[in-house]
Design a protein around this motif. Structure first.
Motif, PDB file in Angstrom:
ATOM      1  N   PHE A 150       0.850  -1.190   0.000  1.00  0.00           N
ATOM      2  CA  PHE A 150       0.000   0.000   0.000  1.00  0.00           C
ATOM      3  C   PHE A 150       0.888   1.245   0.000  1.00  0.00           C
ATOM      4  O   PHE A 150       2.091   1.180   0.253  1.00  0.00           O
ATOM      5  CB  PHE A 150      -0.971   0.002   1.190  1.00  0.00           C
ATOM      6  CG  PHE A 150      -0.330  -0.225   2.533  1.00  0.00           C
ATOM      7  CD1 PHE A 150       0.051   0.847   3.316  1.00  0.00           C
ATOM      8  CD2 PHE A 150      -0.126  -1.514   3.009  1.00  0.00           C
ATOM      9  CE1 PHE A 150       0.623   0.643   4.563  1.00  0.00           C
ATOM     10  CE2 PHE A 150       0.451  -1.732   4.254  1.00  0.00           C
ATOM     11  CZ  PHE A 150       0.826  -0.653   5.033  1.00  0.00           C
ATOM     12  N   LEU A 151       0.287   2.377  -0.315  1.00  0.00           N
ATOM     13  CA  LEU A 151       0.998   3.651  -0.386  1.00  0.00           C
ATOM     14  C   LEU A 151       0.687   4.490   0.849  1.00  0.00           C
ATOM     15  O   LEU A 151      -0.444   4.525   1.316  1.00  0.00           O
ATOM     16  CB  LEU A 151       0.608   4.421  -1.649  1.00  0.00           C
ATOM     17  CG  LEU A 151       0.974   3.768  -2.975  1.00  0.00           C
ATOM     18  CD1 LEU A 151       0.442   4.603  -4.132  1.00  0.00           C
ATOM     19  CD2 LEU A 151       2.484   3.601  -3.103  1.00  0.00           C
ATOM     20  N   LEU A 152       1.716   5.186   1.346  1.00  0.00           N
ATOM     21  CA  LEU A 152       1.546   6.027   2.519  1.00  0.00           C
ATOM     22  C   LEU A 152       2.515   7.207   2.408  1.00  0.00           C
ATOM     23  O   LEU A 152       3.738   7.021   2.430  1.00  0.00           O
ATOM     24  CB  LEU A 152       1.826   5.237   3.799  1.00  0.00           C
ATOM     25  CG  LEU A 152       1.721   6.003   5.122  1.00  0.00           C
ATOM     26  CD1 LEU A 152       0.281   6.450   5.344  1.00  0.00           C
ATOM     27  CD2 LEU A 152       2.195   5.133   6.284  1.00  0.00           C
ATOM     28  N   ASN A 153       1.962   8.405   2.263  1.00  0.00           N
ATOM     29  CA  ASN A 153       2.791   9.617   2.186  1.00  0.00           C
ATOM     30  C   ASN A 153       3.918   9.486   1.154  1.00  0.00           C
ATOM     31  O   ASN A 153       5.089   9.701   1.456  1.00  0.00           O
ATOM     32  CB  ASN A 153       3.378   9.941   3.566  1.00  0.00           C
ATOM     33  CG  ASN A 153       2.312  10.311   4.566  1.00  0.00           C
ATOM     34  OD1 ASN A 153       1.243  10.796   4.199  1.00  0.00           O
ATOM     35  ND2 ASN A 153       2.576  10.064   5.832  1.00  0.00           N
ATOM     36  N   GLU A 154       3.558   9.106  -0.053  1.00  0.00           N
ATOM     37  CA  GLU A 154       4.482   8.963  -1.178  1.00  0.00           C
ATOM     38  C   GLU A 154       5.491   7.833  -0.980  1.00  0.00           C
ATOM     39  O   GLU A 154       6.463   7.724  -1.709  1.00  0.00           O
ATOM     40  CB  GLU A 154       5.233  10.272  -1.437  1.00  0.00           C
ATOM     41  CG  GLU A 154       4.311  11.430  -1.808  1.00  0.00           C
ATOM     42  CD  GLU A 154       5.074  12.698  -2.112  1.00  0.00           C
ATOM     43  OE1 GLU A 154       6.308  12.717  -1.924  1.00  0.00           O
ATOM     44  OE2 GLU A 154       4.438  13.680  -2.530  1.00  0.00           O
ATOM     45  N   CYS A 155       5.268   7.002   0.002  1.00  0.00           N
ATOM     46  CA  CYS A 155       6.121   5.837   0.229  1.00  0.00           C
ATOM     47  C   CYS A 155       5.346   4.566  -0.124  1.00  0.00           C
ATOM     48  O   CYS A 155       4.137   4.490   0.066  1.00  0.00           O
ATOM     49  CB  CYS A 155       6.575   5.748   1.688  1.00  0.00           C
ATOM     50  SG  CYS A 155       7.639   7.097   2.214  1.00  0.00           S
ATOM     51  N   LYS A 211      10.995   4.708  -0.635  1.00  0.00           N
ATOM     52  CA  LYS A 211      10.710   6.002  -1.237  1.00  0.00           C
ATOM     53  C   LYS A 211      11.850   6.337  -2.180  1.00  0.00           C
ATOM     54  O   LYS A 211      12.997   6.490  -1.755  1.00  0.00           O
ATOM     55  CB  LYS A 211      10.561   7.087  -0.176  1.00  0.00           C
ATOM     56  CG  LYS A 211      10.164   8.450  -0.771  1.00  0.00           C
ATOM     57  CD  LYS A 211       9.891   9.482   0.310  1.00  0.00           C
ATOM     58  CE  LYS A 211       9.456  10.803  -0.318  1.00  0.00           C
ATOM     59  NZ  LYS A 211       9.177  11.839   0.709  1.00  0.00           N
ATOM     60  N   GLU A 212      11.512   6.424  -3.459  1.00  0.00           N
ATOM     61  CA  GLU A 212      12.497   6.646  -4.513  1.00  0.00           C
ATOM     62  C   GLU A 212      13.582   5.580  -4.407  1.00  0.00           C
ATOM     63  O   GLU A 212      13.298   4.406  -4.520  1.00  0.00           O
ATOM     64  CB  GLU A 212      13.055   8.067  -4.421  1.00  0.00           C
ATOM     65  CG  GLU A 212      11.983   9.141  -4.671  1.00  0.00           C
ATOM     66  CD  GLU A 212      12.516  10.549  -4.603  1.00  0.00           C
ATOM     67  OE1 GLU A 212      13.676  10.740  -4.196  1.00  0.00           O
ATOM     68  OE2 GLU A 212      11.758  11.475  -4.966  1.00  0.00           O
TER      69      GLU A 212
END
Length: 254
Positions: free
Chosen positions: A15-20, A36-37
């Protein structure tokens, strides 16, 4: 499977959370992988399993690098003979590592026991590439390992010291073999294309959902046109050894 950590009905979640991107992993121990990135963090309460989760992180980054170069990852073991790659796709515990270890011990060149990368070339051939990631040997593997690799240490380790050869980095595809470890006689037979299509799609998605694109479709259907086999792997390893030699010699003549 006799493993207290393995929960067959529990699946990893993404799942996604704050662009992570957050991955909730359940095997071999519960942990969170936060990406993240180009950065990744592992949150785990089990120090003994950190090496496993670190290996998973490494695979994710290697996968992203290859994907940027137009390759797609397949959950498969691969060995090389006479410059040709023999792929053994399958789910966890299907025998990929066992086959890689045994075949490497008798002279075949190992490529990887878990992840390979495929790309369709301009001439229609499929290029197979990988990196020499660490291999994982489970404790229940000793019943199907040949004498040459009986002393291979359990857990996550490197294959190179035990085969006296470096892992192959690239090769051209020969054929695809879907393995199952059995107690009966070893059997190899051609597989129906419709069955192969379902099995292949599942193994493409094993390390993360594949982005469906025109390039992936070209690769997928070119791969389907390759020779496809099912393998019921008993204790007659000489049968598989001779079979691969025969196919490799046939490829070489063609």
């Amino acid at each position: 499977m006799n493993d207290a950590n393995y929960l067959p009905d529990i699946k990893n979640r993404y799942f996604l959370l704050n662009e992570c991107t957050v991955t909730e992993l359940y095997y071999p121990s519960r942990c969170l992988l936060i990406e993240k990135e180009k950065e990744a963090y592992i949150i785990s309460g089990n120090e003994k399993k950190l090496s496993y989760h670190a290996r998973q992180v490494l695979k994710r980054f290697v996968r992203s690098i290859f994907h940027e170069q137009g390759f797609y990852s397949l959950h498969a073991a691969a060995i090389v003979e006479q410059g040709k790659a023999f792929l053994f796709p399958g789910k966890t515990h299907s025998g990929k590592s066992t086959i890689l270890l045994n075949m490497s011990a008798v002279g075949f060149v190992p490529m990887n026991d878990d992840i390979v990368f495929l790309k369709k070339q301009a001439n229609g051939a499929i290029q197979v590439e990988s990196v020499p990631l660490l291999i994982q040997v489970r404790k229940n593997s000793d019943t199907v390992l040949m004498p040459e690799v009986k002393d291979f240490p359990f857990g996550i380790t490197t294959i190179d010291p035990y085969t006296n050869t470096s892992c192959a980095m690239e090769a051209e595809l020969s054929c695809v073999i879907f393995p199952t470890i059995v107690t009966e006689t070893t059997l190899i037979q051609e597989i129906d294309q419709n069955i192969a299509k379902k099995l292949l799609f599942a193994t493409f998605n094993a390390h993360g959902r594949i982005e469906i694109s025109e390039e992936f479709a070209k690769l997928f259907y070119t791969l389907l046109s390759a020779d496809m086999y099912s393998l019921e792997m008993g204790n007659n390893w000489n049968f598989l050894i001779n079979w691969i030699h025969n196919v490799a010699n046939k490829d070489d003549k063609n």
